[in-house]
Write a protein that holds these residues in place. Structure first.
Motif, PDB file in Angstrom:
ATOM      1  N   VAL A  53       1.461  -1.221   1.852  1.00  0.00           N
ATOM      2  CA  VAL A  53       2.883  -0.915   2.072  1.00  0.00           C
ATOM      3  C   VAL A  53       3.300   0.378   1.368  1.00  0.00           C
ATOM      4  O   VAL A  53       4.352   0.929   1.666  1.00  0.00           O
ATOM      5  CB  VAL A  53       3.819  -2.068   1.635  1.00  0.00           C
ATOM      6  CG1 VAL A  53       3.566  -3.317   2.449  1.00  0.00           C
ATOM      7  CG2 VAL A  53       3.714  -2.357   0.152  1.00  0.00           C
ATOM      8  N   LEU A  54       2.468   0.845   0.443  1.00  0.00           N
ATOM      9  CA  LEU A  54       2.811   2.087  -0.257  1.00  0.00           C
ATOM     10  C   LEU A  54       2.340   3.322   0.503  1.00  0.00           C
ATOM     11  O   LEU A  54       2.651   4.445   0.116  1.00  0.00           O
ATOM     12  CB  LEU A  54       2.221   2.082  -1.677  1.00  0.00           C
ATOM     13  CG  LEU A  54       2.729   0.938  -2.556  1.00  0.00           C
ATOM     14  CD1 LEU A  54       2.119   1.009  -3.948  1.00  0.00           C
ATOM     15  CD2 LEU A  54       4.254   0.973  -2.637  1.00  0.00           C
ATOM     16  N   VAL A  55       1.591   3.116   1.556  1.00  0.00           N
ATOM     17  CA  VAL A  55       1.147   4.251   2.379  1.00  0.00           C
ATOM     18  C   VAL A  55       1.948   4.216   3.673  1.00  0.00           C
ATOM     19  O   VAL A  55       1.684   3.424   4.566  1.00  0.00           O
ATOM     20  CB  VAL A  55      -0.376   4.161   2.655  1.00  0.00           C
ATOM     21  CG1 VAL A  55      -0.838   5.349   3.488  1.00  0.00           C
ATOM     22  CG2 VAL A  55      -1.145   4.085   1.339  1.00  0.00           C
ATOM     23  N   ARG A  56       2.963   5.062   3.734  1.00  0.00           N
ATOM     24  CA  ARG A  56       3.937   5.002   4.822  1.00  0.00           C
ATOM     25  C   ARG A  56       3.333   5.413   6.177  1.00  0.00           C
ATOM     26  O   ARG A  56       3.676   4.857   7.214  1.00  0.00           O
ATOM     27  CB  ARG A  56       5.119   5.912   4.431  1.00  0.00           C
ATOM     28  CG  ARG A  56       6.130   6.229   5.493  1.00  0.00           C
ATOM     29  CD  ARG A  56       6.959   5.005   5.851  1.00  0.00           C
ATOM     30  NE  ARG A  56       7.829   5.314   6.969  1.00  0.00           N
ATOM     31  CZ  ARG A  56       7.430   5.344   8.227  1.00  0.00           C
ATOM     32  NH1 ARG A  56       6.183   5.062   8.551  1.00  0.00           N
ATOM     33  NH2 ARG A  56       8.283   5.636   9.183  1.00  0.00           N
ATOM     34  N   ARG A  57       2.432   6.426   6.089  1.00  0.00           N
ATOM     35  CA  ARG A  57       1.928   7.022   7.327  1.00  0.00           C
ATOM     36  C   ARG A  57       1.198   5.990   8.181  1.00  0.00           C
ATOM     37  O   ARG A  57       0.351   5.253   7.684  1.00  0.00           O
ATOM     38  CB  ARG A  57       0.979   8.173   6.990  1.00  0.00           C
ATOM     39  CG  ARG A  57       0.950   9.278   8.042  1.00  0.00           C
ATOM     40  CD  ARG A  57       0.413  10.523   7.413  1.00  0.00           C
ATOM     41  NE  ARG A  57      -0.925  10.247   6.903  1.00  0.00           N
ATOM     42  CZ  ARG A  57      -2.033  10.813   7.360  1.00  0.00           C
ATOM     43  NH1 ARG A  57      -1.978  11.692   8.308  1.00  0.00           N
ATOM     44  NH2 ARG A  57      -3.203  10.504   6.846  1.00  0.00           N
ATOM     45  N   GLY A  58       1.557   5.928   9.441  1.00  0.00           N
ATOM     46  CA  GLY A  58       0.833   5.061  10.370  1.00  0.00           C
ATOM     47  C   GLY A  58       1.348   3.631  10.438  1.00  0.00           C
ATOM     48  O   GLY A  58       0.945   2.866  11.309  1.00  0.00           O
ATOM     49  N   LEU A  59       2.288   3.271   9.533  1.00  0.00           N
ATOM     50  CA  LEU A  59       2.756   1.871   9.535  1.00  0.00           C
ATOM     51  C   LEU A  59       3.459   1.524  10.852  1.00  0.00           C
ATOM     52  O   LEU A  59       3.350   0.402  11.343  1.00  0.00           O
ATOM     53  CB  LEU A  59       3.713   1.620   8.360  1.00  0.00           C
ATOM     54  CG  LEU A  59       3.099   1.334   6.983  1.00  0.00           C
ATOM     55  CD1 LEU A  59       4.193   1.183   5.933  1.00  0.00           C
ATOM     56  CD2 LEU A  59       2.234   0.072   7.024  1.00  0.00           C
ATOM     57  N   LEU A  88       7.814   0.734  -7.134  1.00  0.00           N
ATOM     58  CA  LEU A  88       7.049   1.167  -5.955  1.00  0.00           C
ATOM     59  C   LEU A  88       6.856   0.007  -4.986  1.00  0.00           C
ATOM     60  O   LEU A  88       7.164   0.116  -3.800  1.00  0.00           O
ATOM     61  CB  LEU A  88       5.692   1.727  -6.384  1.00  0.00           C
ATOM     62  CG  LEU A  88       5.720   3.153  -6.931  1.00  0.00           C
ATOM     63  CD1 LEU A  88       4.355   3.524  -7.501  1.00  0.00           C
ATOM     64  CD2 LEU A  88       6.116   4.147  -5.841  1.00  0.00           C
ATOM     65  N   VAL A  89       6.330  -1.101  -5.474  1.00  0.00           N
ATOM     66  CA  VAL A  89       5.938  -2.181  -4.553  1.00  0.00           C
ATOM     67  C   VAL A  89       7.178  -2.859  -3.956  1.00  0.00           C
ATOM     68  O   VAL A  89       7.277  -3.024  -2.738  1.00  0.00           O
ATOM     69  CB  VAL A  89       5.021  -3.208  -5.252  1.00  0.00           C
ATOM     70  CG1 VAL A  89       4.716  -4.371  -4.318  1.00  0.00           C
ATOM     71  CG2 VAL A  89       3.735  -2.541  -5.710  1.00  0.00           C
ATOM     72  N   HIS A  90       8.135  -3.238  -4.806  1.00  0.00           N
ATOM     73  CA  HIS A  90       9.292  -3.976  -4.267  1.00  0.00           C
ATOM     74  C   HIS A  90      10.223  -3.061  -3.476  1.00  0.00           C
ATOM     75  O   HIS A  90      10.584  -3.375  -2.345  1.00  0.00           O
ATOM     76  CB  HIS A  90      10.083  -4.642  -5.407  1.00  0.00           C
ATOM     77  CG  HIS A  90       9.335  -5.753  -6.068  1.00  0.00           C
ATOM     78  ND1 HIS A  90       9.684  -6.288  -7.274  1.00  0.00           N
ATOM     79  CD2 HIS A  90       8.235  -6.454  -5.673  1.00  0.00           C
ATOM     80  CE1 HIS A  90       8.841  -7.259  -7.606  1.00  0.00           C
ATOM     81  NE2 HIS A  90       7.957  -7.369  -6.647  1.00  0.00           N
ATOM     82  N   GLY A  93       8.104   0.002  -1.234  1.00  0.00           N
ATOM     83  CA  GLY A  93       7.321  -0.710  -0.217  1.00  0.00           C
ATOM     84  C   GLY A  93       8.220  -1.283   0.876  1.00  0.00           C
ATOM     85  O   GLY A  93       7.907  -1.224   2.068  1.00  0.00           O
ATOM     86  N   THR A  94       9.367  -1.836   0.465  1.00  0.00           N
ATOM     87  CA  THR A  94      10.312  -2.383   1.449  1.00  0.00           C
ATOM     88  C   THR A  94      10.900  -1.271   2.308  1.00  0.00           C
ATOM     89  O   THR A  94      11.004  -1.406   3.539  1.00  0.00           O
ATOM     90  CB  THR A  94      11.437  -3.157   0.715  1.00  0.00           C
ATOM     91  OG1 THR A  94      10.850  -4.269   0.040  1.00  0.00           O
ATOM     92  CG2 THR A  94      12.500  -3.645   1.688  1.00  0.00           C
ATOM     93  N   ILE A  95      11.282  -0.163   1.655  1.00  0.00           N
ATOM     94  CA  ILE A  95      11.846   0.964   2.429  1.00  0.00           C
ATOM     95  C   ILE A  95      10.817   1.430   3.468  1.00  0.00           C
ATOM     96  O   ILE A  95      11.161   1.675   4.634  1.00  0.00           O
ATOM     97  CB  ILE A  95      12.255   2.108   1.471  1.00  0.00           C
ATOM     98  CG1 ILE A  95      13.461   1.658   0.638  1.00  0.00           C
ATOM     99  CG2 ILE A  95      12.559   3.391   2.235  1.00  0.00           C
ATOM    100  CD1 ILE A  95      13.802   2.572  -0.540  1.00  0.00           C
ATOM    101  N   ASN A  96       9.555   1.509   3.053  1.00  0.00           N
ATOM    102  CA  ASN A  96       8.517   1.944   4.007  1.00  0.00           C
ATOM    103  C   ASN A  96       8.435   1.001   5.202  1.00  0.00           C
ATOM    104  O   ASN A  96       8.324   1.430   6.347  1.00  0.00           O
ATOM    105  CB  ASN A  96       7.150   1.997   3.297  1.00  0.00           C
ATOM    106  CG  ASN A  96       7.066   3.153   2.322  1.00  0.00           C
ATOM    107  OD1 ASN A  96       7.896   4.068   2.334  1.00  0.00           O
ATOM    108  ND2 ASN A  96       6.057   3.122   1.464  1.00  0.00           N
TER     109      ASN A  96
END
Ligand code: NAP
Length: 298
Positions: A53-59, A88-90, A93-96
């Motif tokens: 979830v921390l890697v936005r690209r491709g989601l 980062l995670v909460h 990660g949610t924004i992503n």
């Protein structure tokens, strides 16, 4: 609705949610980090995409073709060296995930928060869960938020650990007075709530606080666990907070150390709610805590 995108599927709650979704006839696609695939074993046929979830690209490509997103990812212990922080995670990660869901054209979004999430909370766990909720509410998606107290069941972290302590130690350590109340809820009920919400449009833009029918102190919880283990009595020793605070500050990075400074803050507050709207909305019959723990530990 057919296909549901799930994050956090390899976790304790995620595995139960997957089972709930499959029982209701949904096809499930999971976002899974490399190396965690084995934790999906036994869950049957599920689609899997590798990602973080921390890697936005491709989601958005991963989500495309799904009709709903269930975002369960969360951490209780930070690993800053692995970029795994609450912020980062909460929050990020949610924004992503919500950005990617919107780009993929998915409207329905179910979000895992936590009871106690609120602005200005003492713990960063709760503050970052709140910031994530704020992003969800501002997203324009058809969201539903769940805020559970402690979730229990086979494979959990908390009650399993307490049961191990009660089994092995002549004296079980209780941090502080042990008088704060919590409201453990069975993982199957949480999973049923998530799966049920997909079929209930009236749950959009609603937040459900989730707890079991019994609010108990840590002392009462240990006694219930003892009873389930067939013990006449669980002897306890109280560790003063004035001792735990400095110990935890120094020792929490050690793998075996049971609490973090953030958890210590959370242990000092009640974690209870009125779960009636949750049970009535989803048509779930509450399970008494003694019964649930008995089933879990039998
Ligand atoms: N358990 C409780 O009592 C409780 C109570 C209230 C709220 N909650 C919330 O419920 C959610 C699930 O909790 P849980 O007890 O099931 O936790 P868990 O067993 O630790 O599972 C966490 C899940 O998140 C995944 N994850 C963590 N970081 C990730 C990342 N950067 N990218 C993708 N996936 C990532 C993990 O994947 P890996 O397998 O790859 O590590 C795992 O699938 C969390 O949001 C938690 O805050 C839990």
């Amino acid at each position: 609705m057919q296909r549901v995108f799930v994050t956090g599927a390899t976790g304790f709650v995620g595995r139960a949610v997957i089972q709930g979704l499959r029982a209701d006839g949904y096809t499930v696609r999971c976002l899974v980090r490399r190396g965690s695939e084995r934790d999906l074993r036994g869950l049957g046929a599920i689609e899997r995409v590798e990602g973080d979830v921390l890697v936005r690209r491709g989601l958005e490509d991963d989500i495309a073709g799904c009709q709903a997103v269930i975002h369960l990812v969360g951490i209780i212990r930070e690993h800053p060296a692995a970029a795994s922080t609450f912020e980062l995670v909460h929050t990020q990660g949610t924004i992503n995930i919500i950005e990617a869901a919107a780009m993929a054209g998915v409207r329905r979004y179910l979000h895992m928060s936590a009871l106690g999430a609120r602005p200005g909370a003492r713990s960063r766990y709760h503050r970052t869960k709140w910031a994530a909720e704020e992003a969800v509410r501002a997203s324009g998606l058809g969201w539903t938020i769940f805020r559970p107290s402690v979730i229990y069941g086979r494979g959990d972290a908390f009650i399993t650990m307490l049961a191990q302590l009660a089994r092995r130690l002549p004296l079980v350590p209780v941090i502080g007075s042990g008088r704060q109340r919590l409201q453990p809820v069975p993982v199957e009920d949480v999973a049923e709530g998530f799966a049920g919400a997909l079929a209930l449009p009236g749950t959009e833009k609603q937040t459900y606080e989730v707890g079991g029918p019994d609010a108990v102190t840590m002392i009462e919880l240990l006694d219930l666990i003892g009873a389930a283990l067939g013990r006449r009595r669980v002897r306890k020793v109280h560790i003063p907070l004035s001792l735990m605070r400095p110990l935890t500050r120094v020792l929490h990075p050690l793998p075996g150390f049971p609490v973090t400074p953030d958890q210590l803050l959370m242990l000092q507050e009640d974690n209870v709610c009125d779960p009636a709207p949750f049970y009535s909305t989803f048509g779930i019959r509450p399970v008494r805590l003694a019964t649930g723990i008995g089933r879990m530990l039998e």
